[in-house]
Design a protein around this motif. Sequence first.
Motif, PDB file in Angstrom:
ATOM      1  N   LEU A  63       3.700 -43.233 -89.821  1.00  0.00           N
ATOM      2  CA  LEU A  63       2.253 -43.634 -90.301  1.00  0.00           C
ATOM      3  C   LEU A  63       1.377 -42.798 -89.607  1.00  0.00           C
ATOM      4  N   LYS A  64       1.617 -42.232 -88.397  1.00  0.00           N
ATOM      5  CA  LYS A  64       0.441 -41.019 -87.746  1.00  0.00           C
ATOM      6  C   LYS A  64       0.452 -39.788 -88.769  1.00  0.00           C
ATOM      7  N   ALA A  65       1.430 -39.420 -89.066  1.00  0.00           N
ATOM      8  CA  ALA A  65       1.423 -38.326 -90.152  1.00  0.00           C
ATOM      9  C   ALA A  65       0.723 -38.389 -91.489  1.00  0.00           C
ATOM     10  N   ARG A  66       0.757 -39.833 -91.957  1.00  0.00           N
ATOM     11  CA  ARG A  66       0.287 -40.289 -93.162  1.00  0.00           C
ATOM     12  C   ARG A  66      -1.263 -40.182 -92.979  1.00  0.00           C
ATOM     13  N   LEU A  67      -1.736 -40.897 -91.948  1.00  0.00           N
ATOM     14  CA  LEU A  67      -3.206 -40.976 -91.385  1.00  0.00           C
ATOM     15  C   LEU A  67      -3.703 -39.673 -91.166  1.00  0.00           C
ATOM     16  N   ALA A  68      -2.878 -38.819 -90.649  1.00  0.00           N
ATOM     17  CA  ALA A  68      -3.463 -37.441 -90.309  1.00  0.00           C
ATOM     18  C   ALA A  68      -3.589 -36.348 -91.568  1.00  0.00           C
ATOM     19  N   SER A  69      -2.969 -36.804 -92.640  1.00  0.00           N
ATOM     20  CA  SER A  69      -2.938 -36.293 -93.886  1.00  0.00           C
ATOM     21  C   SER A  69      -3.882 -36.735 -94.922  1.00  0.00           C
ATOM     22  N   ALA A  70      -4.589 -37.877 -94.557  1.00  0.00           N
ATOM     23  CA  ALA A  70      -5.365 -38.789 -95.447  1.00  0.00           C
ATOM     24  C   ALA A  70      -6.534 -37.990 -95.862  1.00  0.00           C
TER      25      ALA A  70
END
Length: 73
Positions: free
Chosen positions: A47-54
């Motif tokens: 989830l952290k990586a998804r949010l960082a790439s949003a």
Amino acid sequence: MRVEVNVRKDDAGLVRRVAAALSDPSRQAVARRLLQQRFGEPPKVSLKARLASAPLDGIDLGRSPPPGRDVDL
């Protein structure tokens, strides 16, 4: 190893050819890579990586304080 599957009659030859390619040392690496690319599980992303790439450019993420409520004591 032996694997048994049920497929449509029209697909039986294709499944046999795929199995033959996977067991042939000269073709197994290419066959495995092609099958993994098409049917393999997608890589797990945190989830952290998804949010960082949003794409958040131009989005106001600020919050105003809640208005509260009147309480009669």
